[in-house]
Motif scaffolding. Structure first.
Motif, PDB file in Angstrom:
ATOM      1  N   ARG A  41       2.284  -7.550  -2.686  1.00 14.45           N
ATOM      2  CA  ARG A  41       2.622  -6.148  -2.446  1.00 14.45           C
ATOM      3  C   ARG A  41       2.644  -5.839  -0.947  1.00 14.45           C
ATOM      4  NH1 ARG A  41      -0.902  -3.200  -5.853  1.00 14.45           N
ATOM      5  NH2 ARG A  41       0.674  -3.496  -7.449  1.00 14.45           N
ATOM      6  N   SER A  42       1.674  -6.344  -0.207  1.00 14.13           N
ATOM      7  CA  SER A  42       1.650  -6.083   1.229  1.00 14.13           C
ATOM      8  C   SER A  42       2.811  -6.776   1.933  1.00 14.13           C
ATOM      9  CB  SER A  42       0.316  -6.498   1.848  1.00 14.13           C
ATOM     10  OG  SER A  42       0.156  -7.896   1.774  1.00 14.13           O
ATOM     11  N   ASP A  45       5.912  -4.736   1.172  1.00 14.51           N
ATOM     12  CA  ASP A  45       5.911  -3.507   1.977  1.00 14.51           C
ATOM     13  C   ASP A  45       6.313  -3.782   3.421  1.00 14.51           C
ATOM     14  OD1 ASP A  45       5.153  -2.000  -0.197  1.00 14.51           O
ATOM     15  OD2 ASP A  45       3.015  -1.968   0.326  1.00 14.51           O
ATOM     16  N   ALA A  46       5.818  -4.873   3.981  1.00 15.23           N
ATOM     17  CA  ALA A  46       6.170  -5.235   5.358  1.00 15.23           C
ATOM     18  C   ALA A  46       7.657  -5.560   5.456  1.00 15.23           C
ATOM     19  CB  ALA A  46       5.339  -6.424   5.832  1.00 15.23           C
ATOM     20  N   ALA A  48      10.014  -4.411   3.459  1.00 20.15           N
ATOM     21  CA  ALA A  48      10.736  -3.145   3.286  1.00 20.15           C
ATOM     22  C   ALA A  48      10.750  -2.348   4.591  1.00 20.15           C
ATOM     23  CB  ALA A  48      10.104  -2.327   2.165  1.00 20.15           C
ATOM     24  N   ASP A  49       9.642  -2.346   5.315  1.00 21.97           N
ATOM     25  CA  ASP A  49       9.595  -1.649   6.604  1.00 21.97           C
ATOM     26  C   ASP A  49      10.558  -2.274   7.616  1.00 21.97           C
ATOM     27  OD1 ASP A  49       7.718   0.120   5.637  1.00 21.97           O
ATOM     28  OD2 ASP A  49       5.996  -0.961   6.488  1.00 21.97           O
ATOM     29  N   LYS A  52      14.100  -1.235   6.629  1.00 20.70           N
ATOM     30  CA  LYS A  52      14.334   0.167   7.000  1.00 20.70           C
ATOM     31  C   LYS A  52      14.594   0.303   8.498  1.00 20.70           C
ATOM     32  CE  LYS A  52      11.583   2.229   3.318  1.00 20.70           C
ATOM     33  NZ  LYS A  52      10.337   2.938   2.990  1.00 20.70           N
TER      34      LYS A  52
END
Length: 98
Positions: A41-42, A45-46, A48-49, A52
């Motif tokens: 998950r982490s 998330d990284a 995805a950042d 973005k």
């Protein structure tokens, strides 16, 4: 000899030991699974950042280029129209050949 082992370990004691072992293994597997899930998950998330941020940079660059292109077209409207027409003729010719 088997009777001696049978008397040392009664069926209820053996069942209790197996149940405790099963419980320990289950707890270890769940802990490992939770750790893997948290790490995944982490990492997601990284990632995805980063995506973005890259998309934001791309949007800014495209916006700047759009402004630049609009300025070029407004400065030379006849030249832009002629270039667009010529490009359309070339593309039409290429499509007709295939």
């Amino acid at each position: 000899m088997q009777q001696r082992y049978a008397s040392m370990f009664g069926s209820s004691e053996l069942r209790a030991e197996l149940q405790a072992l099963k419980s320990d293994v289950s707890r270890i597997l769940n802990t490992t699974g939770d750790g893997i899930l948290d790490a995944s998950r982490s990492h997601a998330d990284a990632l995805a950042d980063q995506i973005k941020a890259a998309l934001n940079d791309l949007g800014e660059t495209l916006s700047e280029q759009e402004d630049h292109l609009a300025k070029l077209i407004s400065d030379r409207p006849v030249t832009s129209l002629a270039a667009t027409f010529a490009l359309g003729v070339v593309v039409g010719f290429l499509l007709r050949r295939h």
